[in-house]
Design a protein around this motif. Structure first.
Motif, PDB file in Angstrom:
ATOM      1  N   PHE A  15       0.810  -1.210   0.000  1.00 45.36           N
ATOM      2  CA  PHE A  15       0.000   0.000   0.000  1.00 45.36           C
ATOM      3  C   PHE A  15       0.851   1.270   0.000  1.00 45.36           C
ATOM      4  CE2 PHE A  15      -3.203  -3.034   1.630  1.00 45.36           C
ATOM      5  CZ  PHE A  15      -4.097  -2.895   0.579  1.00 45.36           C
ATOM      6  N   GLY A  16       2.022   1.218   0.624  1.00 44.62           N
ATOM      7  CA  GLY A  16       2.940   2.351   0.551  1.00 44.62           C
ATOM      8  C   GLY A  16       3.465   2.558  -0.855  1.00 44.62           C
ATOM      9  N   ALA A  17       3.802   1.462  -1.524  1.00 37.72           N
ATOM     10  CA  ALA A  17       4.274   1.551  -2.912  1.00 37.72           C
ATOM     11  C   ALA A  17       3.161   2.044  -3.826  1.00 37.72           C
ATOM     12  CB  ALA A  17       4.784   0.198  -3.385  1.00 37.72           C
ATOM     13  N   LEU A  18       1.942   1.582  -3.597  1.00 38.11           N
ATOM     14  CA  LEU A  18       0.804   2.018  -4.401  1.00 38.11           C
ATOM     15  C   LEU A  18       0.568   3.522  -4.247  1.00 38.11           C
ATOM     16  CD1 LEU A  18      -1.389   0.794  -6.276  1.00 38.11           C
ATOM     17  CD2 LEU A  18      -2.841   0.640  -4.250  1.00 38.11           C
ATOM     18  N   ALA A  19       0.590   3.997  -3.006  1.00 35.88           N
ATOM     19  CA  ALA A  19       0.404   5.439  -2.760  1.00 35.88           C
ATOM     20  C   ALA A  19       1.537   6.242  -3.384  1.00 35.88           C
ATOM     21  CB  ALA A  19       0.326   5.703  -1.257  1.00 35.88           C
ATOM     22  N   SER A  20       2.767   5.760  -3.278  1.00 40.24           N
ATOM     23  CA  SER A  20       3.903   6.463  -3.871  1.00 40.24           C
ATOM     24  C   SER A  20       3.816   6.479  -5.391  1.00 40.24           C
ATOM     25  CB  SER A  20       5.214   5.808  -3.443  1.00 40.24           C
ATOM     26  OG  SER A  20       5.402   5.950  -2.065  1.00 40.24           O
ATOM     27  N   PHE A  21       3.383   5.377  -5.984  1.00 40.74           N
ATOM     28  CA  PHE A  21       3.226   5.313  -7.435  1.00 40.74           C
ATOM     29  C   PHE A  21       2.193   6.338  -7.911  1.00 40.74           C
ATOM     30  CE2 PHE A  21       0.893   3.596 -11.106  1.00 40.74           C
ATOM     31  CZ  PHE A  21       1.923   3.566 -12.041  1.00 40.74           C
ATOM     32  N   PHE A  22       1.046   6.372  -7.251  1.00 41.88           N
ATOM     33  CA  PHE A  22       0.020   7.342  -7.633  1.00 41.88           C
ATOM     34  C   PHE A  22       0.484   8.776  -7.388  1.00 41.88           C
ATOM     35  CE2 PHE A  22      -3.292   3.858  -6.875  1.00 41.88           C
ATOM     36  CZ  PHE A  22      -3.294   3.522  -8.219  1.00 41.88           C
ATOM     37  N   ALA A  23       1.245   8.985  -6.318  1.00 44.76           N
ATOM     38  CA  ALA A  23       1.768  10.326  -6.039  1.00 44.76           C
ATOM     39  C   ALA A  23       2.724  10.773  -7.138  1.00 44.76           C
ATOM     40  CB  ALA A  23       2.470  10.338  -4.678  1.00 44.76           C
ATOM     41  N   ALA A  44       8.207  10.286   1.296  1.00 39.52           N
ATOM     42  CA  ALA A  44       8.932  10.211   2.573  1.00 39.52           C
ATOM     43  C   ALA A  44       8.271   9.205   3.510  1.00 39.52           C
ATOM     44  CB  ALA A  44       8.997  11.592   3.221  1.00 39.52           C
ATOM     45  N   ALA A  45       6.948   9.127   3.475  1.00 45.98           N
ATOM     46  CA  ALA A  45       6.239   8.137   4.298  1.00 45.98           C
ATOM     47  C   ALA A  45       6.608   6.725   3.861  1.00 45.98           C
ATOM     48  CB  ALA A  45       4.729   8.353   4.204  1.00 45.98           C
ATOM     49  N   TYR A  46       6.741   6.513   2.566  1.00 43.45           N
ATOM     50  CA  TYR A  46       7.135   5.196   2.071  1.00 43.45           C
ATOM     51  C   TYR A  46       8.576   4.867   2.482  1.00 43.45           C
ATOM     52  CZ  TYR A  46       7.720   1.174  -0.973  1.00 43.45           C
ATOM     53  OH  TYR A  46       7.951  -0.086  -1.451  1.00 43.45           O
ATOM     54  N   ALA A  47       9.440   5.871   2.451  1.00 47.14           N
ATOM     55  CA  ALA A  47      10.821   5.656   2.900  1.00 47.14           C
ATOM     56  C   ALA A  47      10.842   5.255   4.372  1.00 47.14           C
ATOM     57  CB  ALA A  47      11.650   6.920   2.685  1.00 47.14           C
ATOM     58  N   GLU A  48       9.962   5.848   5.160  1.00 48.89           N
ATOM     59  CA  GLU A  48       9.876   5.484   6.578  1.00 48.89           C
ATOM     60  C   GLU A  48       9.372   4.052   6.750  1.00 48.89           C
ATOM     61  OE1 GLU A  48       8.495   4.742  10.440  1.00 48.89           O
ATOM     62  OE2 GLU A  48       7.036   5.112   8.859  1.00 48.89           O
ATOM     63  N   ILE A  49       8.431   3.652   5.904  1.00 44.20           N
ATOM     64  CA  ILE A  49       7.928   2.274   5.945  1.00 44.20           C
ATOM     65  C   ILE A  49       9.054   1.290   5.640  1.00 44.20           C
ATOM     66  CG2 ILE A  49       6.460   0.602   4.732  1.00 44.20           C
ATOM     67  CD1 ILE A  49       4.407   2.905   4.377  1.00 44.20           C
ATOM     68  N   VAL A  50       9.808   1.566   4.590  1.00 45.62           N
ATOM     69  CA  VAL A  50      10.905   0.676   4.210  1.00 45.62           C
ATOM     70  C   VAL A  50      11.947   0.623   5.322  1.00 45.62           C
ATOM     71  CG1 VAL A  50      12.814   0.341   2.581  1.00 45.62           C
ATOM     72  CG2 VAL A  50      10.535   0.951   1.738  1.00 45.62           C
ATOM     73  N   TYR A  51      12.289   1.782   5.884  1.00 43.35           N
ATOM     74  CA  TYR A  51      13.277   1.817   6.962  1.00 43.35           C
ATOM     75  C   TYR A  51      12.791   1.034   8.185  1.00 43.35           C
ATOM     76  CZ  TYR A  51      15.972   3.434  10.907  1.00 43.35           C
ATOM     77  OH  TYR A  51      16.729   3.470  12.042  1.00 43.35           O
ATOM     78  N   SER A  52      11.540   1.211   8.564  1.00 45.92           N
ATOM     79  CA  SER A  52      11.034   0.511   9.752  1.00 45.92           C
ATOM     80  C   SER A  52      11.015  -1.004   9.531  1.00 45.92           C
ATOM     81  CB  SER A  52       9.647   1.016  10.138  1.00 45.92           C
ATOM     82  OG  SER A  52       8.688   0.655   9.173  1.00 45.92           O
ATOM     83  N   ILE A  53      10.736  -1.435   8.308  1.00 50.02           N
ATOM     84  CA  ILE A  53      10.762  -2.874   8.015  1.00 50.02           C
ATOM     85  C   ILE A  53      12.198  -3.391   8.057  1.00 50.02           C
ATOM     86  CG2 ILE A  53      10.377  -4.580   6.194  1.00 50.02           C
ATOM     87  CD1 ILE A  53       7.817  -2.958   5.511  1.00 50.02           C
TER      88      ILE A  53
END
Length: 100
Positions: A15-23, A44-53
């Protein structure tokens, strides 16, 4: 790692990748500053998701610069999207008040 954690990680990434793609798709169509700030905040929110994972998986251990005992990225990344969203909202408020 159990199935619940795997579903959690995959859903956040998807869902983070989907939101980033649409953005990014929106960014190519609209050159308005507030919208560009919203796009940057979403990325930036997606980068935070990747970092937290990566942190959950233990990949970032030992590579994090720290302020005291808190990693710098743990301070910056969660707050970065909110900063960009706030600036975007502020720009829109300033635009609306100037027109009157």
């Amino acid at each position: 790692m159990d199935i619940g954690q795997l579903i959690f990680i995959v859903s956040r990434l998807f869902f983070g990748a989907l939101a980033s793609f649409f953005a990014i798709m929106l960014w190519s169509k609209i050159r308005d500053i507030p919208w560009m700030l919203m796009v940057i905040g979403t990325i930036a929110a997606y980068a935070e998701i990747v970092y937290s994972i990566l942190k959950t998986l233990g990949i970032t251990e030992g590579f994090e610069p720290k302020i005291g005992s808190v990693p710098v990225t743990a301070i910056i990344l969660p707050n970065l999207p909110t900063i960009f969203y706030s600036i975007a909202f502020l720009v829109m408020i300033i635009r609306k008040t100037r027109r009157r």
